[in-house]
Design an enzyme around this catalytic site. Structure first.
Site, short mmCIF file in Angstrom:
data_model
loop_
_atom_site.label_atom_id
_atom_site.label_comp_id
_atom_site.label_asym_id
_atom_site.label_seq_id
_atom_site.Cartn_x
_atom_site.Cartn_y
_atom_site.Cartn_z
N LYS A 115 57.05 70.34 45.81
CA LYS A 115 56.85 71.67 46.29
C LYS A 115 56.43 71.49 47.92
CE LYS A 115 55.78 73.37 41.95
NZ LYS A 115 54.80 73.45 41.19
N GLN B 138 48.85 75.14 39.59
CA GLN B 138 49.67 74.03 38.89
C GLN B 138 49.06 74.18 37.43
OE1 GLN B 138 52.27 72.48 40.31
NE2 GLN B 138 53.03 72.09 37.99
N ASP C 85 54.37 82.21 41.73
CA ASP C 85 54.99 81.84 40.60
C ASP C 85 55.57 82.76 39.59
OD1 ASP C 85 55.55 79.32 39.21
OD2 ASP C 85 53.72 78.96 38.32
#
Length: 288
Positions: free
Chosen positions: A51, A95, A118
């Site tokens: 990322k 995460q 997300d």
């Protein structure tokens, strides 16, 4: 003749578009994305590096927030609140997976929906269900974008999804339904699984079981989307790789019209859609 859905090439195009849009931003307040990591899980570290690399490729600022593995729920929520109110951070994600002492649902629901790159917040999920989503879940959106790139029209198609996670399966079904597809979800309790898969015009597999889908489970000219990525103990003799998907790629290849490889299929699209969401989040936050 089977055509490979090249996610790597299409992801490069998406990132080039995002980079061009960021280049048009004339002030110093460039989009900034943050990723929160709790502990030092090696797999999570690899994904975060991917990322960070993608952000660098599009000239988007990147911030990593590293937290101890034994952090309390209260302290974790305070970190989320700080990112929500930080004007220099326009989008962020946590995460996963998280340590067992943390309540993942509560943490996700604490994220400002405008900064939810997300796209896991229930508010954003509701917008997707109503076909009004701005931020879209990265893997499902990447799959749909990949199908669009190859002019694969979902309208009227029977799309079968193996897996019902809130990260891939459920939102992918909603995005496909929004394209006027007929969607069937399959999971561990589904009866007559093979017969349902054999009806699929488009079969998307996200169950985390190496080479689960075999040629006898699909019909001729099926579009086969493999979301799985499984690390093998030994090199696969048929591919020479230590990675494989949830689909028996070699066995199914000749029977499909389109198929995604592993790696190089869905994975790169997921990362590309994340930076696209980062730019959307910047726009949303700046417009408030």
């Amino acid at each position: 003749m089977t055509q490979i859905l090249d996610g790597k090439a299409q992801a490069t195009k998406i990132k080039e578009q995002v980079k061009a849009q960021i280049a048009e931003i004339t002030n110093l307040d460039k989009p900034t994305m943050a990723v929160v990591q709790v502990g030092d899980d090696p797999a999570s570290t690899v994904y975060i590096r991917q990322k960070e690399k993608a952000c660098a490729e599009v000239n988007m600022n990147f911030k990593k927030v590293s937290l101890p593995n034994d952090i309390s729920q209260q302290a974790m929520l305070a970190e989320i609140d700080a990112l929500n109110t930080d004007p220099a951070v326009h989008g962020f994600m946590v995460q996963q997976p998280l340590p067992s002492q943390l309540n993942t649902d509560e943490i996700v629901e604490r994220i400002d929906p405008r900064k939810d790159v997300d796209c896991l917040h229930p508010y954003n999920s509701g917008l997707i269900a109503e076909n009004r989503g701005v931020l879209l879940p990265c893997t499902p959106a990447g799959i749909v974008a990949l199908l669009d790139a190859y002019n694969i029209d979902l309208e009227g198609k029977h799309c079968v999804i193996l897996g019902r996670s809130r990260i891939v399966g459920k939102p992918l079904g909603m995005l496909m339904l929004n394209r006027n597809a007929t969607v069937t979800y399959c999971h561990s309790r589904t009866k007559n699984l093979s017969s349902i898969c054999q009806q699929a015009d488009v079969l998307a597999v996200a169950i985390g079981r190496p080479k689960f889908v075999t040629a006898d489970m699909i019909k001729d000219n099926c579009v086969l989307i493999d979301v799985g990525i499984n690390r093998l103990d030994d090199i696969d003799s048929s591919t020479g790789k230590k990675l494989c998907g949830d689909v028996d790629y070699e066995g199914c290849f000749e029977k499909t019209s389109y198929i995604t490889p592993v790696p190089g299929g869905v994975g790169p699209m997921t990362v590309a859609m994340l930076v696209a969401n980062g730019l959307k989040a910047w726009t949303s936050v700046k417009c408030q």
